[in-house]
Enzyme design. Structure first.
Site, PDB file in Angstrom:
ATOM      1  N   CYS A 263      37.056 -18.670  10.585  1.00 54.69           N
ATOM      2  CA  CYS A 263      36.932 -17.336  11.200  1.00 54.69           C
ATOM      3  C   CYS A 263      36.263 -17.473  12.561  1.00 54.69           C
ATOM      4  O   CYS A 263      35.156 -18.013  12.673  1.00 54.69           O
ATOM      5  CB  CYS A 263      36.117 -16.422  10.293  1.00 54.69           C
TER       6      CYS A 263
ATOM      7  N   LYS B  21       0.862  -1.187   0.000  1.00 55.01           N
ATOM      8  CA  LYS B  21       0.000   0.000   0.000  1.00 55.01           C
ATOM      9  C   LYS B  21       0.899   1.238   0.000  1.00 55.01           C
ATOM     10  O   LYS B  21       1.439   1.622   1.040  1.00 55.01           O
ATOM     11  CB  LYS B  21      -0.924  -0.006   1.215  1.00 55.01           C
TER      12      LYS B  21
END
Length: 686
Positions: free
Chosen positions: A427, A114
């Site tokens: 990591c 909308k």
């Protein structure tokens, strides 16, 4: 005069004042949701006291006021308003009402954004644009033909169109255009415009050709008005026809065959608002088939074949104090704006994700900028735009890191997409995020294994002048930990060490679906994990499935299938699964049932639907949700006519769920009353 009459008069005067400011002076004095609350109160009072309904009440009007000095033209077919709802429960009840109007007929639904702009009607005769009108009061509209001819998105001719065609849609302005205009105004010493909607409203009613040419307005087509010899029979086909004519239609438009898919669409779209460069104030849900629309009908003010699901929006200005970088569990490098703390919708907002490098570049966010921050539907805040006209110095652009800020590995951009990732599987930042997720409530549910503990377990241990390797370098390492290991960590006590080790050991029985979810396989979450385990029942069988077999499963696309297949055939995945298997984690469902021992609660809640609001004292909400499901019940995220009861905890006095429950006469139970009714949910887990 009665209290009701006085309140009705007071509400009418307030709403009339706000309407004048909004529609005629393009000034918004209160947020949309507060205005809607006033309108809803007025509607309810008028419904209870029909003898007090006034002809001049705002509830009796369709649109806004007409411009006093404009040219007014009658719409060939009225431009009606859209009825609003504000909760999933109201949406579900709306769907029930519409289905009752056409019993036995299958309904296809269309979901659209909308757009928060100005409703416009475009009249084409013999394929040529003849007229542009605002909604006006629904019967007459303001002539804005000059303005619509200046909008680049609006075609001047439609080759092959019907002899007479009315295209309806929304004229709007992008946030980047508002930023540009305000920069120009600041340079000229003029005040800035507050928002795109009001500026659009003022622009379309302006007749200055230079101003219309200078301001870039946009248009999304969303519906058909009156037409002669229209060949298409449904909304989706009409939208596709408009696209061939050169119109832009609402992005993210989706067809839903079941109303449950409409609810999922609404849940999915709100967190994506940060991607849009224009404002939306809700989601429109409409019936696809034109014949069904005729059967469903409506009122003189609202068609019944569509509804607007509106969500509350709040905005505040604040400053960006810094931009930090986070490394996610899949290596995604995410920039985060560190904000000057500001209260929005009752909470203090001090951080907002900037999502990716392209978003930073598109919005041009810099440290020191004043930004507009929005919360829509009380969810995660996002930055709408930078107020560049308030940028007092030449702030340097943010430079996205070329290496992982944690491990120093050069980052890589996804082949398809906007995300930049650290490709290093070792990591430590990724592993810490993965370990936190592994221990989270929806995964292995290891109480006590939060961020601080994860950091200690994955950091090198100091012993005088010496350092030893971290205690945990893999998921399997968790199951090697002893109470002594935990006690050797800083500030740990006997009791907390004992509880953590017990929680880790208990997690072995959580079952294969939770374990699959816990492994952080890219794209695979809680529901997908449950679906895969229900299909294959064991890790071994899932690992033997081909990529093609996985793709054939409903809701498992090629990307998800490839992600699962690659993990189960990668060196890292094979080792992780084998190590966890050796530690005794359950990786298959029992042959006789689809439940682990922990899940075997009696099915005493079959056919019962429970909704919860407020803070609970006996359980975290996710834990109780899981127990309700295991007992055969349904956990409802909102109240509808199908809800059995609403469980209320602390702080629920003004909740939408409680209001809905009262409206639909759903039983409301306190926590004590609820567990007295369903005592089996309090039993200890097996």
């Amino acid at each position: 005069m009665s209290d009701a009459s006085e309140r009705i008069s007071e509400l009418i005067e307030k709403i009339r004042f706000y309407n004048t400011k909004y529609f005629e002076e393009q000034t918004s004095l209160i947020p949309d949701h507060e205005y809607d609350q006033l309108m809803n109160e007025l509607k309810m009072l008028e419904a209870d006291h029909p003898d007090l309904v006034r002809m001049d009440s705002p509830t009796q009007r369709i649109g806004e006021s007409l411009s006093p000095n404009g040219k007014h033209i009658r719409h060939k077919e009225k431009m009606l308003s859209i009825e609003n709802v504000y909760s999933e429960g109201e949406l579900l009840n709306y769907a029930d009402r519409i289905q009752k109007k056409i019993p036995g007929e299958k309904i296809e639904w269309i979901c659209e954004l909308k757009i928060d702009g100005i409703a416009a009607s475009l009249i084409y005769e013999k394929g040529k644009l003849k007229l542009g009108l605002t909604r006006g009061d629904g019967v007459f509209g303001d002539d804005i033909t000059d303005a619509v001819r200046s909008v680049g998105d609006i075609p001047q001719e439609l080759p092959g169109a019907p002899d007479y065609l009315e295209v309806r849609g929304e004229i709007y302005m992008e946030n980047t255009e508002l930023v540009r205009i305000n920069l120009v105004r600041a340079a000229a010493g003029e005040p800035a415009y507050a928002n795109t909607r009001n500026l659009t409203a003022g622009t379309v009613k302006n007749t200055d050709p230079h101003l219309l040419a200078e301001r870039k307005l946009r248009f999304f087509a969303h519906s058909v008005g009156s037409a002669k010899n229209l060949a298409v029979k449904n909304h989706l086909d009409f939208m596709e026809q408009l696209q061939t004519f050169g119109f832009h239609t609402s992005p993210f438009m989706r067809k839903a065959d079941q109303f449950d898919d409409v609810i999922l669409y609404c849940r999915e779209i709100i967190p994506q608002l940060h991607e849009l460069d224009f404002e939306i104030d809700g989601i429109v849900i409409k019936v696809n088939d034109f014949q069904q629309r005729e059967k469903i009908g409506g009122t003189p003010k609202f068609p019944h074949w569509l509804i607007a699901y509106k969500f509350e929006k709040w905005e505040k200005q604040t400053m960006v104090n810094g931009i930090t970088i986070q490394v996610g569990k899949s290596g995604t490098i995410t920039p985060v704006a560190e904000l000057e703390p500001v209260e929005i919708a009752g909470t203090i907002v001090s951080r907002s994700s900037l999502h990716n490098s392209e978003e930073i570049a598109r919005k041009d966010v810099r440290v020191g900028d004043i930004v507009v921050v929005e919360k829509a539907g009380k969810i995660i805040p996002h930055i709408v735009r930078v107020e560049k006209h308030l940028r007092k110095t030449d702030l340097p652009p943010f430079e996205f890191p070329s290496v992982c800020p944690c491990c120093g590995t050069p980052v890589k951009k996804d082949e398809s997409g906007v995300f930049i990732r650290c490709p290093n599987p070792d990591c430590i930042a990724q592993f810490r995020e993965q370990l936190e997720y592994f221990a989270s409530r929806n995964a292995m549910d290891i109480e006590g294994l939060g961020p601080a503990m994860v950091e200690q377990l994955t950091s090198k241990q100091k012993n005088g002048l010496f350092e030893s390797e971290p205690l945990v370098n893999s998921f399997a390492d968790l199951y090697r930990l002893t109470e002594k290991d935990i006690l050797n960590l800083e500030r740990k006590k006997d009791k907390s060490a004992k509880k953590l080790i017990a929680a880790i050991q208990k997690s072995k029985t959580k079952g294969p679906a939770r374990l699959l979810n816990a492994l952080s396989i890219r794209g695979i979450g809680e529901e997908t994990s449950r679906l895969l385990i229900e299909k294959y029942r064991s890790f071994d069988a899932l690992g033997n499935a081909s990529s093609e077999e996985l793709t054939a499963i409903p809701s498992i696309g090629e990307k998800l299938a490839a992600s699962v297949y690659e993990y189960f055939h990668s060196e890292e995945g094979i080792k992780t699964i084998e190590d966890l298997k050796k530690k005794g984690l359950i990786m298959s469902l029992p042959e006789s049932a689809s439940e682990t021992a922990e899940e075997a609660l009696p099915k005493t809640m079959a056919g019962i639907s429970i909704c919860i609001t407020g803070k609970l004292k006996h359980f975290a909400r996710d834990v109780l949700k899981e127990r309700i499901i295991k007992s055969g019940g349904h956990f409802a995220s909102s109240v509808s006519s199908k809800t059995t009861c609403l469980l209320i905890g602390e702080g629920d006095e003004k909740s939408t769920k409680r209001t809905d429950a009262e409206k639909y006469k759903i039983p409301i139970l306190t926590e004590d009353a609820f567990f007295e009714k369903y005592p089996e949910l309090l039993q200890e887990e097996v």
